[in-house]
Design an enzyme around this catalytic site. Structure first.
Site, short mmCIF file in Angstrom:
data_model
loop_
_atom_site.label_atom_id
_atom_site.label_comp_id
_atom_site.label_asym_id
_atom_site.label_seq_id
_atom_site.Cartn_x
_atom_site.Cartn_y
_atom_site.Cartn_z
N HIS A 246 12.06 39.95 53.18
CA HIS A 246 13.40 38.50 53.77
C HIS A 246 13.24 38.16 55.18
O HIS A 246 13.54 37.10 55.71
CB HIS A 246 15.12 39.32 54.14
CG HIS A 246 14.72 40.79 54.85
ND1 HIS A 246 14.39 41.89 53.75
CD2 HIS A 246 15.31 41.35 55.82
CE1 HIS A 246 13.61 42.90 54.60
NE2 HIS A 246 14.77 43.32 55.44
N GLY B 263 10.58 39.58 47.96
CA GLY B 263 11.91 39.86 47.92
C GLY B 263 13.37 41.24 47.50
O GLY B 263 14.22 41.29 47.87
N SER B 264 12.26 41.33 46.36
CA SER B 264 13.57 42.51 45.48
C SER B 264 12.26 43.54 46.44
O SER B 264 11.25 43.53 46.05
CB SER B 264 13.07 42.47 44.31
OG SER B 264 13.98 43.71 43.80
N LEU C 289 18.58 49.81 61.10
CA LEU C 289 19.19 49.18 60.66
C LEU C 289 19.46 48.52 58.95
O LEU C 289 18.41 47.54 59.48
CB LEU C 289 20.08 47.80 61.34
CG LEU C 289 20.53 48.25 62.75
CD1 LEU C 289 21.21 46.85 64.02
CD2 LEU C 289 21.71 49.03 62.70
N LYS D 236 16.21 46.23 65.60
CA LYS D 236 16.50 44.50 64.51
C LYS D 236 16.32 43.81 66.39
O LYS D 236 17.15 44.05 67.25
CB LYS D 236 17.35 45.01 63.94
CG LYS D 236 17.07 44.01 62.83
CD LYS D 236 18.30 44.89 61.73
CE LYS D 236 17.76 43.50 61.00
NZ LYS D 236 18.81 44.38 59.79
N ARG E 62 0.17 48.89 17.33
CA ARG E 62 -0.56 49.77 18.47
C ARG E 62 -1.55 49.66 17.49
O ARG E 62 -2.64 50.30 19.24
CB ARG E 62 0.34 50.50 18.51
CG ARG E 62 0.70 51.45 17.60
CD ARG E 62 1.93 52.76 18.29
NE ARG E 62 2.13 54.26 17.44
CZ ARG E 62 2.20 55.02 17.22
NH1 ARG E 62 1.80 55.23 18.16
NH2 ARG E 62 2.51 55.83 16.25
N GLU F 237 6.46 53.55 35.67
CA GLU F 237 6.14 52.49 34.40
C GLU F 237 6.47 51.42 36.23
O GLU F 237 6.06 50.58 36.47
CB GLU F 237 7.71 52.14 34.22
CG GLU F 237 7.59 53.00 32.16
CD GLU F 237 7.99 54.23 32.75
OE1 GLU F 237 8.59 54.56 33.60
OE2 GLU F 237 7.65 55.12 31.57
N GLN G 35 14.23 56.39 22.95
CA GLN G 35 13.09 55.84 22.53
C GLN G 35 12.80 54.21 22.30
O GLN G 35 11.53 53.88 21.99
CB GLN G 35 11.96 56.96 22.07
CG GLN G 35 11.88 58.38 22.19
CD GLN G 35 11.88 58.59 24.12
OE1 GLN G 35 10.96 58.84 24.16
NE2 GLN G 35 12.95 59.21 24.36
#
Lengths: 628, 628
Positions: B76, B122-123, B186, B246, B321, B369, B428
């Protein structure tokens, strides 16, 4: 309390119980042909000490409000959990041999199909958040001296969610929360990151505000003393960092690598069990059942709200997130079960209105979405109705998945959905939330278009028992519905309808207003369309959609402020799968951008103009097909 | 190096630059009418010191392989990032005033539309994982003294993912990684959890293996000295815990609450800027461009694999797999770009085969993960082709979402999908992975049915540029395809076909074998069906699906080992939305259970028997409709 308790049983009894738990863990996994016996055996003394000395509970009534609670965060050790309850007399021991069978509730990892399991575990690193939710419930609302025990594996301390839970529990001084880490040094595929470096573990937990006690996890007096210290500690949660051996007690296997998640073959099991049986004694044990509390949890009953949404058609524009916040604040006064969790966005989600109305039931979760949902799961398991309002529901998806498996009464609210949030750009836009939430078969998913329906949707999900998701939007929008309009889960609203309808447009949230504008534009060309505000995405109003699609000549346009796959459009297509319809999905088909809401709705193809074009070209295609 | 660098510019110059960055941050957000100027201003000296003294880079060529790299985890604060690059001469300053506009690349939060942004942020809580991926790339593969700087906010240290990154970076002794935490006390809605308790921050970071330096974030000499210490540190990453205010420098706003995410109105901005301008000097500055390295990154070029999958039709059953693991191991020898990340499940995902073939390019991520995907994002941003093979892709969804926004060349692999994993039970089972992965518009999603196609799918996604998801299964299954069979992204396989087909069955993974068994059973009743192995769920083979649906009389059955919403069935319905078809989705419609794969496929309605019944009842319905 602990000293007194530990006097009730001898050390020999506790060692005997540990041996029995080992035998049952081996026996049941060998019978199943799969499972994690070595992960059980490292925890045998921990489980024995907890279940047969430390914890007060009624094996026949695990939901006694003042019973101590046990959460098996390392869910793959399920067999020893089941064995512990069987040994306590909760059910006949032979049921253990149904482990992992399709008609058995004794699943590979614990689920609440079993009465003594509050929350499903098996995705690691979640149990501590759940435990923290239960602990704050006991402390803040139940005035109970109930204690919450969470058994974790060492491997799962790599999960960041654990540290989210740790900091939050310390912040709230949850001294009724006691974690135990079974440090057996071995993960699934190799040794853990820290192996037996217990001092590093200690430094981390202490830095996160916990009392950390190093113990020998196979030494019963050591464990008893540590649990006693934990019980007597005020102001801080405690963790027992228990050094253990994976497969402890299983001759030829103890402490070895490459034994994770493997059942012993029958011969090996027989040999191991024969050896274990030589250690058995025949000790007496009776459960330590807490007294019934004089007052039950009457305060947690629901009252119905009689109030109505305060918005008027033609009045000021109001955002759906505001409708949610207003509704929550009203519910604060009538439904004491409701608690609210915030991720430092309360001034955007408007949960601060609830905080003002009921500060005691509002929890600041800071920017830690996983823990927020985990705490909500714990609170829900104890009868509360937690609302977790977030920007980034995707961050907590695995917790939400486990909440669905647990069928917990958690309410997830996403307030910043769609490109219509505007200038903040794609990272702040929830554009895949319907896909993830509707995927969970247990979730009710509502998507109100105006503040009035958002207000009502909030009330609906508060009163509905089961996991729910409420999709909200950032921009202000006109009021569509009267305060008296009735809404129901599973019902949509037909907003425009005539006998001359030639297409059905199904919209949700901000796109409802685009659909209504398209209606007006198309009227000028003498094209009537039917317009539906879907409102309830899951369950969906299949009956009305079918009827409307048929009445509109089988031409269906869906329009949504969501990515193309897995959203409102797919839900509608699925409901109409057996109908003879031509459907066109308008949705966001590429990574979004910053801009104004209006510009973005236009740019990403979900504006009234796009709906008008879609209707017209659909009608042309239908006409062309008919001519053939 | 740092001392030399810091000599190149005076302290006055750096303070001047900080003032200019403040002015530009205020000016651009006020022009935009939204944004986070106060979150920029707390970091102005940090940015100035980094961009105009500490970092070596070429403003005109941000992708110079030896340039230091900057990741703005607190996305941000984008305006000050843009201001810093403008001030360095990367582009004309007036572009800053396009901030947040729909036709500008200067979005509300940084995205790689800009050449100097490697990964969208941003996340919160993701930048450090990304930085760790870049740092290990520089250290392990590029032999570069490139340094990676990650600026984080204090609020985001609540995100557990940060601690996943911290422990992993320390484990790998990434001394070329330097984090800076802008501790302005803040958050968005209230003070942070720890406010200015820097000693707690220090204890946590030190416990996680970092060098933690407490600095005054507005004191330029203090910052320079700390960055110098960081540069000279071996064996450990460093974090500067920078105490800041801030809104620092904005008169009347500095240090105040309720100024998060608010642009100053024009009058306030004018006043603030006028005051800031009184501090300006007119200092000289030239970038410190690192020398071109003698050898470029030639080692990162791709080679095509000539090898073929080693399985034969009629041979042993092999899990998909395993096909993936075998293929990865083969690719290890031909494509040096490929790196593999594991979450302590390498013996189940078979990535251990790659580890054996190329141990230097295999990273153990332990059970974390989110960090695994974040590190993969960092590696992808530097030109590697990272494969992250996981059980719980849901856990990393928010990182995956950001990888999609960044269009990073990350390969996510889910190996334990569907009820067919069996006895371990619902926790699972990946049953919502297609919903989440197909929702991301940028993701290629492949779902091979046998080991041969899994082998080929692995090669396909390794060679495809862009984010991909590979859905795999646990059970062994017969080999369907010859080693020479050609597969392509976006193409399905028609496995059974005749001119008498009365229904189309579209399956994927394990259900392909159910569909083939249904074919045999229906043949006995003289009912021919067309069978498609979808293989490529996204992009989908719309053309073939339409042709096959038409040829099969418009009766379509989809069958998938996935929840009902957002999976293969919805992808097919969407492709056929404008076709006149009757479609029936067979999918998992409730929370799953433990059991054998076979039992579960039966119980949850996706077996050959269910397909047979669905085909028959569909044909009856069609006949009944025709009679009307």
């Amino acid at each position: 309390m602990s000293v007194e308790t530990s006097k009730r049983v001898t050390l020999e009894t506790l060692q005997d119980k540990a041996t029995r738990l080992r035998i049952d863990s081996v026996r049941s996994t060998t019978a199943a042909g799969s499972g994690h016996p070595t992960s059980c055996c490292s925890a045998a003394e921990i489980m024995s000490v907890l279940f047969y000395s430390v914890m007060r509970y009624d094996p026949r009534n695990p939901h006694n409000r003042d019973s101590d609670v046990f959460v098996l965060s390392k869910g793959h050790a399920a067999p020893i959990l089941y064995a512990a309850w069987a040994e306590a007399g909760a059910f006949p021991r032979d049921k253990l041999l149904t482990l992992r069978k399709i008609d058995s509730d004794f699943e590979g990892h614990p689920t609440p199909r079993l009465p003594f399991v509050d929350v499903a575990t098996g995705s690691l690193g979640q149990g501590l958040s759940v435990g923290a939710g239960m602990a704050i419930d006991a402390k803040q609302f139940e005035n109970s001296d109930q204690r919450i025990y969470v058994l974790m594996g060492d491997g799962e301390s790599a999960e960041g969610s654990l540290w989210e839970a740790a900091q939050w529990a310390a912040l709230h001084r949850l001294n009724n929360l006691c974690a135990i880490m079974d440090i057996n040094r071995l993960g699934q595929s190799q040794p853990t990151m820290l192996e037996y470096d217990l001092e590093i573990y200690r430094a981390r937990w202490e830095a996160f505000g916990w009392q950390a006690l190093l113990v020998d996890g196979h030494d019963i007096p050591d464990l008893l003393a540590a649990f006693d210290t934990a019980k007597r500690t005020t102001e801080r949660p405690t963790i027992l960092l228990a050094r253990t051996l994976k497969g402890k007690g299983l001759i030829g296997i103890e402490g070895l690598e490459h034994w994770h998640g493997k059942a012993l073959d029958k011969d090996t099991a027989a040999k191991v069990i024969t050896e274990l049986e030589t250690h058995l004694t025949d000790a007496e044990w009776t459960p330590n059942i807490p007294p019934k509390r004089p007052n039950g949890s009457e305060a947690t009953k629901s009252g119905k709200t009689a109030r109505k949404p305060p918005y008027a058609i033609g009045g000021k524009d109001v955002a759906t997130r505001r409708g949610f916040g207003d509704s929550l604040a009203a519910l604060a006064k009538t439904d004491p079960r409701i608690v609210v969790l915030d991720g430092d966005v309360k001034n955007s989600t408007y949960t601060e209105e609830f905080e003002n109305a009921a500060p005691n039931r509002f929890f600041q979760g800071y920017i830690a979405e996983q823990n927020i949902v985990g705490v909500a799961m714990g609170l829900a398991a104890r009868g509360k109705v937690p609302f977790a309002a977030l920007f980034f529901v995707t961050r907590a998806f695995d917790f939400i998945r486990m909440a669905a498996i647990s069928h917990l009464n958690t309410k997830i609210v996403g307030t910043h959905c769609g490109v219509s949030i505007g200038e903040d750009g794609p990272s702040q836009m929830g554009l895949e939330d319907l896909a993830m939430m509707c995927a969970e078969p247990d979730f009710t998913v509502l998507y109100p278009a105006d503040a009035t329906s958002a207000w009502k949707a909030t009330t609906l999900i508060a009163e509905h028992s089961g996991p729910c998701y409420l999709r909200l939007g950032r921009p202000k929008s006109p009021i569509l519905y009267n305060p008296d309009e009735k809404f129901a889960i599973g019902e949509c609203k037909v907003l425009r309808k005539s006998t001359k309808d030639r297409a059905l447009v199904v919209a949700g949230g901000v796109t409802v207003f685009e659909a209504l504008a398209a209606y007006e534009q198309l009227q000028k060309d003498a094209i009537s369309i039917r317009v539906i505000d879907l409102f309830s995405v899951q369950p969906i109003d299949r009956e009305e959609l079918i009827a409307s699609a048929r009445a509109a000549g089988g031409v269906v346009i869906t329009v949504e402020d969501h990515y193309e796959h897995g959203g409102l459009g797919d839900a509608v297509l699925s409901a109409l799968a057996q109908e003879s319809v031509r459907a066109y999905k308008l949705a966001v088909r590429e990574i979004a951008h910053s801009g104004t809401a209006k510009e973005l709705i236009e740019k990403f193809g979900i504006s009234s103009g796009h709906i008008v074009n879609a209707v017209k070209s659909a009608l042309q295609e239908v006409a062309a097909t008919a001519r053939h």
